[in-house]
Design a protein around this motif. Structure first.
Motif, PDB file in Angstrom:
ATOM      1  N   ARG A  29    -108.579 -77.841 -47.677  1.00 17.11           N
ATOM      2  CA  ARG A  29    -109.737 -78.735 -47.620  1.00 17.11           C
ATOM      3  C   ARG A  29    -109.605 -79.733 -46.460  1.00 17.11           C
ATOM      4  O   ARG A  29    -110.582 -80.069 -45.802  1.00 17.11           O
ATOM      5  N   ALA A  30    -108.377 -80.213 -46.234  1.00 15.33           N
ATOM      6  CA  ALA A  30    -108.160 -81.175 -45.141  1.00 15.33           C
ATOM      7  C   ALA A  30    -108.441 -80.515 -43.785  1.00 15.33           C
ATOM      8  O   ALA A  30    -109.070 -81.116 -42.910  1.00 15.33           O
ATOM      9  N   VAL A  31    -107.994 -79.271 -43.633  1.00 10.06           N
ATOM     10  CA  VAL A  31    -108.265 -78.554 -42.372  1.00 10.06           C
ATOM     11  C   VAL A  31    -109.775 -78.340 -42.224  1.00 10.06           C
ATOM     12  O   VAL A  31    -110.344 -78.529 -41.146  1.00 10.06           O
ATOM     13  N   GLU A  32    -110.427 -77.989 -43.305  1.00 11.38           N
ATOM     14  CA  GLU A  32    -111.876 -77.772 -43.240  1.00 11.38           C
ATOM     15  C   GLU A  32    -112.615 -79.064 -42.856  1.00 11.38           C
ATOM     16  O   GLU A  32    -113.616 -79.016 -42.150  1.00 11.38           O
ATOM     17  N   ARG A  35    -115.126 -79.645 -39.740  1.00 14.38           N
ATOM     18  CA  ARG A  35    -116.511 -80.172 -39.842  1.00 14.38           C
ATOM     19  C   ARG A  35    -116.725 -81.315 -38.849  1.00 14.38           C
ATOM     20  O   ARG A  35    -117.767 -81.414 -38.215  1.00 14.38           O
ATOM     21  N   GLN A  36    -115.696 -82.141 -38.706  1.00  8.61           N
ATOM     22  CA  GLN A  36    -115.802 -83.244 -37.743  1.00  8.61           C
ATOM     23  C   GLN A  36    -115.933 -82.679 -36.317  1.00  8.61           C
ATOM     24  O   GLN A  36    -116.743 -83.129 -35.518  1.00  8.61           O
ATOM     25  N   LEU A  37    -115.124 -81.649 -36.036  1.00  8.85           N
ATOM     26  CA  LEU A  37    -115.176 -81.032 -34.711  1.00  8.85           C
ATOM     27  C   LEU A  37    -116.561 -80.424 -34.455  1.00  8.85           C
ATOM     28  O   LEU A  37    -117.105 -80.536 -33.356  1.00  8.85           O
ATOM     29  N   GLU A  38    -117.096 -79.783 -35.458  1.00 12.50           N
ATOM     30  CA  GLU A  38    -118.420 -79.165 -35.325  1.00 12.50           C
ATOM     31  C   GLU A  38    -119.454 -80.198 -34.874  1.00 12.50           C
ATOM     32  O   GLU A  38    -120.257 -79.948 -33.985  1.00 12.50           O
ATOM     33  N   LYS A  39    -119.386 -81.382 -35.483  1.00  9.49           N
ATOM     34  CA  LYS A  39    -120.336 -82.450 -35.120  1.00  9.49           C
ATOM     35  C   LYS A  39    -120.090 -82.905 -33.683  1.00  9.49           C
ATOM     36  O   LYS A  39    -121.022 -83.091 -32.923  1.00  9.49           O
ATOM     37  N   PRO A  94    -115.012 -83.708 -27.414  1.00  5.91           N
ATOM     38  CA  PRO A  94    -113.837 -83.447 -28.261  1.00  5.91           C
ATOM     39  C   PRO A  94    -112.580 -83.303 -27.404  1.00  5.91           C
ATOM     40  O   PRO A  94    -112.594 -82.558 -26.417  1.00  5.91           O
ATOM     41  N   LEU A  95    -111.545 -84.015 -27.777  1.00  2.00           N
ATOM     42  CA  LEU A  95    -110.267 -83.920 -27.046  1.00  2.00           C
ATOM     43  C   LEU A  95    -109.347 -82.961 -27.807  1.00  2.00           C
ATOM     44  O   LEU A  95    -109.018 -83.217 -28.972  1.00  2.00           O
ATOM     45  N   THR A  96    -108.952 -81.902 -27.146  1.00  3.10           N
ATOM     46  CA  THR A  96    -108.115 -80.884 -27.791  1.00  3.10           C
ATOM     47  C   THR A  96    -106.878 -81.511 -28.430  1.00  3.10           C
ATOM     48  O   THR A  96    -106.540 -81.218 -29.573  1.00  3.10           O
ATOM     49  N   ARG A  97    -106.239 -82.404 -27.691  1.00  7.42           N
ATOM     50  CA  ARG A  97    -105.000 -83.029 -28.174  1.00  7.42           C
ATOM     51  C   ARG A  97    -105.216 -83.744 -29.509  1.00  7.42           C
ATOM     52  O   ARG A  97    -104.416 -83.618 -30.437  1.00  7.42           O
TER      53      ARG A  97
END
Ligand code: SF4
Ligand code: SF4
Length: 197
Positions: free
Chosen positions: A8-11, A15-19, A150-153
């Motif tokens: 769930r934490a990874v998901e 979701r944050q990345l998607e936004k 989004p910053l990959t790091r």
């Protein structure tokens, strides 16, 4: 943290990345070429096992984890096991695990990496650079002027905070998925999975 909570934490990170990716794309018009999938055809994609923990978990719930694991153990090299090319050669590709694809699959093409001076620089693919030069210029300017990207790091740091062991190594994608499956299969060898998916 129990395995289900890690999933769930990874998901939540995804979701944050998607936004963030959507905001970046809206600001820059940067997008993939329709039906491309070239990056999924690369034999040298690297990923962490943790980013494929949701995929492994959902495969387990669907009773498919063992079959994926056995296949990945038998065939150690090749393309990502979720990649399903179109029948027509050169026409692009499909992802058979789109909803549970890894961080690398979500961030590739629409993110920034830090240069030696710590400044964010657009990290995108050759196809986008060649086919969408205007959008690439706009995205480069957007980042240079301090626009959100989004910053990959940062995203890999968020994964490390969830599970240092499973997010601490970048492996060839097949190995990363195999290790994620191994983690789920070992965890549930003597436990019942939750009813909720
Ligand atoms: S990131 Fe690039 S190579 Fe991958 S699907 Fe998009 S356009 Fe194609
Ligand atoms: S999981 Fe899907 S998006 Fe990621 S490399 Fe494999 S086929 Fe491509």
């Amino acid at each position: 943290m129990i395995l289900y909570h890690k999933v769930r934490a990874v998901e939540r990170v995804f979701r944050q990345l998607e936004k963030e990716v959507a905001t970046f794309q809206q600001a820059t018009n940067l997008s993939c070429l329709s039906g491309c999938g070239k990056c999924c055809r690369k034999p040298d994609i690297f990923a962490t096992p943790l980013e494929f923990l949701p995929l492994a978990y959902h495969l387990f719930k669907a009773n498919e984890a063992q079959a994926w694991y056995d296949k990945l153990k038998e065939e150690t090299d090749g393309l990502c096991p979720a990649f399903a090319p179109f029948l027509k050669p050169g026409a692009g590709g499909f992802c058979n695990a789109y909803g549970n694809r890894g961080l690398i699959c979500r961030i590739f093409g629409f993110s920034a990496v830090l240069d030696k001076l710590g400044n964010p620089r657009l990290a995108t693919c050759r196809t986008i650079k060649e086919e969408k030069p205007l959008e690439v210029t706009r995205a480069t300017e957007h980042i240079r002027s301090g626009g959100a990207v989004p910053l990959t790091r940062d995203y890999y740091f968020q994964l490390l905070a969830i599970d240092e062991k499973l997010a601490g190594r970048h492996l060839p994608i097949r190995e990363a998925i195999r290790e994620a499956l191994e983690a789920v299969l070992a965890y549930y060898a003597y436990r019942r999975p939750r009813k909720t998916i």
